[in-house]
Design a protein around this motif. Structure first.
Motif, PDB file in Angstrom:
ATOM      1  N   TYR A   1      90.108  41.406   9.519  1.00  0.00           N
ATOM      2  CA  TYR A   1      89.187  42.129  10.390  1.00  0.00           C
ATOM      3  C   TYR A   1      89.550  41.949  11.865  1.00  0.00           C
ATOM      4  O   TYR A   1      89.324  42.845  12.687  1.00  0.00           O
TER       5      TYR A   1
ATOM      6  N   LEU B   1      89.966  37.372   5.072  1.00  0.00           N
ATOM      7  CA  LEU B   1      89.132  38.462   5.575  1.00  0.00           C
ATOM      8  C   LEU B   1      88.940  38.361   7.090  1.00  0.00           C
ATOM      9  O   LEU B   1      89.008  39.361   7.806  1.00  0.00           O
TER      10      LEU B   1
ATOM     11  N   LYS C   1      88.082  49.044   6.696  1.00  0.00           N
ATOM     12  CA  LYS C   1      87.615  49.035   5.307  1.00  0.00           C
ATOM     13  C   LYS C   1      88.510  48.111   4.474  1.00  0.00           C
ATOM     14  O   LYS C   1      89.716  48.340   4.384  1.00  0.00           O
ATOM     15  N   ILE C   2      87.907  47.112   3.846  1.00  0.00           N
ATOM     16  CA  ILE C   2      88.662  46.156   3.031  1.00  0.00           C
ATOM     17  C   ILE C   2      87.989  46.022   1.673  1.00  0.00           C
ATOM     18  O   ILE C   2      86.764  45.991   1.572  1.00  0.00           O
ATOM     19  N   THR C   3      88.797  45.955   0.622  1.00  0.00           N
ATOM     20  CA  THR C   3      88.301  45.734  -0.735  1.00  0.00           C
ATOM     21  C   THR C   3      88.894  44.451  -1.304  1.00  0.00           C
ATOM     22  O   THR C   3      90.083  44.185  -1.121  1.00  0.00           O
TER      23      THR C   3
ATOM     24  N   VAL D   1      78.451  45.062   3.520  1.00  0.00           N
ATOM     25  CA  VAL D   1      78.996  44.686   2.213  1.00  0.00           C
ATOM     26  C   VAL D   1      78.467  45.615   1.121  1.00  0.00           C
ATOM     27  O   VAL D   1      77.267  45.898   1.057  1.00  0.00           O
TER      28      VAL D   1
ATOM     29  N   VAL E   1      79.489  42.707   9.340  1.00  0.00           N
ATOM     30  CA  VAL E   1      80.237  43.444   8.321  1.00  0.00           C
ATOM     31  C   VAL E   1      79.237  43.974   7.290  1.00  0.00           C
ATOM     32  O   VAL E   1      78.333  43.258   6.866  1.00  0.00           O
TER      33      VAL E   1
ATOM     34  N   LEU F   1      83.137  45.950   3.757  1.00  0.00           N
ATOM     35  CA  LEU F   1      83.771  45.079   2.775  1.00  0.00           C
ATOM     36  C   LEU F   1      83.242  45.432   1.398  1.00  0.00           C
ATOM     37  O   LEU F   1      82.028  45.463   1.180  1.00  0.00           O
TER      38      LEU F   1
END
Length: 486
Positions: free
Chosen positions: A468, A464, A381-383, A309, A307, A344
């Motif tokens: 994912y 997370l 895409k993760i926040t 970051v 991932v 991330l």
């Protein structure tokens, strides 16, 4: 609002969600032979596989969730997206926010190439919201038509489905109904009696048997919900399989994450400590560590998956974004998108750094690169918002508006145009002497659907990993763009 109070507020809101429309209405639902919406989800999907999305959204009815539960789960190990209408909340009627949530899960289902299942138990359009409720139905219809033939769409009627609402299941691939409990008609018996004088009962007008034998609208019926869910699972077993995700939950907690942020909200910390705690042991590799130190970029492994970051670092320039951080961020995001590496974002940002020097160097132009890079990227895409997200930086750093697949927030985080102190200096308070300045908490953003969920810090790693795993099914552009130097 201190952090202890915010944590208590999260637990309180979680309890409020489980109450739905209240105990009296829940008891009435059970007495009528119908299960509650959350119990229905648990009965249909694999054990402990359901993850709820947009759970804190609040519409005009001022009830958390606004009468519909959306999310994803597995059925026999296969990824599905679903929504379940809660009849105990305003009769399961569809208002503006209710409709927006259904549209959101439809879009997610297409993104993940997963079947969409609707558990329908609704009195139709919410009269109190008028034409906006009808507009919401129109938005749902349009998405259903657009995605017809793209993903399997299943409608499971578990109570009433009346008025214009009936056209939603009619647009789907398969309709399931419970005998003597489910009813589907354009015009109900009472209205028919008033308008035409005809006397007809619910079963004859829109019951499961009538639709199965006469109208042809329903494809599968069963005597009760449990038997019907068995039929739904059997139907899915005949559908071509997409990618599967693990049916087990990663429940491992990282307790130290609960204490990583300073008690004093003005104190600084090194975000690399958060990254190390989230990542697999000794898997963090930082890039450009000596350039634009207010922004950290690099790679981690999360449950053995690579991932990329991007993280604001409050230890330098309060984690704000300047010209150099903009270039560093945009180039890294585009690199990850080129080579199909999920992203991330760990966000704790006061905004873009102000000042004559930054403006003269072209902060506007460079900051636009960040927006462009995230909006363009097609990888998962993760926040996660750790402490604060203010101003244009909140939008630029992989917000829902730019296409983030999931945006999570820790309970104590704040999101706003600017911090509370700055807001007080701008807003004319003379005309609002009796009003308090609203605190820009994560809960307000969750109620508006701007973030997906509020999560405890110690559960972040598990959440997370789960997210994912789901996004492994996401369609990614084959060759999205080159990796232009920035």
């Amino acid at each position: 609002m201190d952090n202890h109070f915010k944590n208590k507020l999260l637990h309180k809101k979680n309890e409020e969600l489980l109450q739905g429309g209240g105990q009296a209405r829940q008891q009435k639902q059970r007495a009528s032979g119908k299960a509650l919406a959350r119990a229905r989800i648990d009965a249909l999907v694999d054990k402990d596989s359901f993850t709820e999305c947009l759970r804190f959204v609040t519409g005009e009815a001022a009830i958390l969730g606004d009468g519909v539960i959306i999310g994803y789960a597995t059925i026999m190990g296969r990824l599905v997206c679903l929504y379940a209408q809660d009849f105990t909340v305003c009769g399961g009627t569809v208002g503006k926010k209710h409709a927006e949530k259904i549209v959101t899960i439809l879009e997610m289902a297409v993104k993940l190439k997963a079947p969409l299942i609707g558990l329908i138990d609704s009195g139709g359009a919410r009269i109190q919201e008028g034409v906006e409720a009808l507009h919401g139905y129109g938005q749902i219809f349009r998405k259903q038509v657009q995605y017809s033939g793209v993903i399997p769409q299943l409608s499971v009627i578990l109570g009433p489905c009346a008025g214009g609402a009936v056209y939603s299941p009619a647009l789907t691939d398969v309709i399931f109904m419970v005998e003597k409990i489910s009813h589907m008609f354009v015009t109900g018996p009472k209205v028919l009696a008033a308008v035409t004088g005809s006397d007809v009962d619910m079963e004859s007008l829109g019951g499961a048997r009538m639709h199965a034998t006469q109208s042809g609208n329903v494809h599968v019926t069963a005597k009760n919900e449990a038997a019907l869910f068995k039929e739904v699972r059997a139907f899915l077993s005949y559908m071509p399989t997409g990618k599967e995700i693990p049916c087990h939950k990663h429940m491992d907690k990282v307790a130290s994450l609960a204490h990583v942020l300073p008690i004093n909200e003005m104190s600084v910390y090194d975000v690399r400590e958060v990254i190390q705690l989230l990542a697999d042991r000794q898997s963090f590799m930082e890039l450009s560590s000596c350039f634009a130190r207010n922004l950290v970029t690099g790679f981690i492994r999360l449950n053995e998956q690579t991932v990329g970051v991007v993280a604001n670092n409050p230890k330098h320039l309060a984690g704000g974004i300047d010209v150099d951080a903009s270039d560093k961020c945009a180039r890294f995001v585009r690199f990850c998108d080129c080579y199909r590496i999920p992203l991330l974002v760990l966000e704790d940002v006061c905004g873009f750094i102000p000042g004559t020097e930054q403006e003269q160097r072209g902060l506007i132009r460079h900051g636009a690169k960040v927006i462009y890079a995230f909006a363009e990227a097609t990888v998962p895409k993760i926040t996660v918002i750790l402490r604060k997200a203010y101003g244009g930086a909140f939008v630029a750093l992989n917000s829902k508006a730019l296409g983030a697949d999931f945006v999570f927030s820790w309970p104590t985080a704040e999101m706003a145009v600017m911090g509370a102190d700055g807001a007080k200096s701008v807003i004319n308070t003379e005309s609002r002497e009796t009003e308090d300045t609203p605190v820009p908490t994560a809960f307000l953003a969750a109620e508006k659907g701007i973030i997906d969920d509020i999560i405890e810090p110690e559960t972040t790693r598990a959440r997370l990993i789960d997210a994912y795993a789901v996004l492994a099914c996401k369609k990614i552009a084959a060759y999205p763009h080159g990796n232009m130097p920035l």
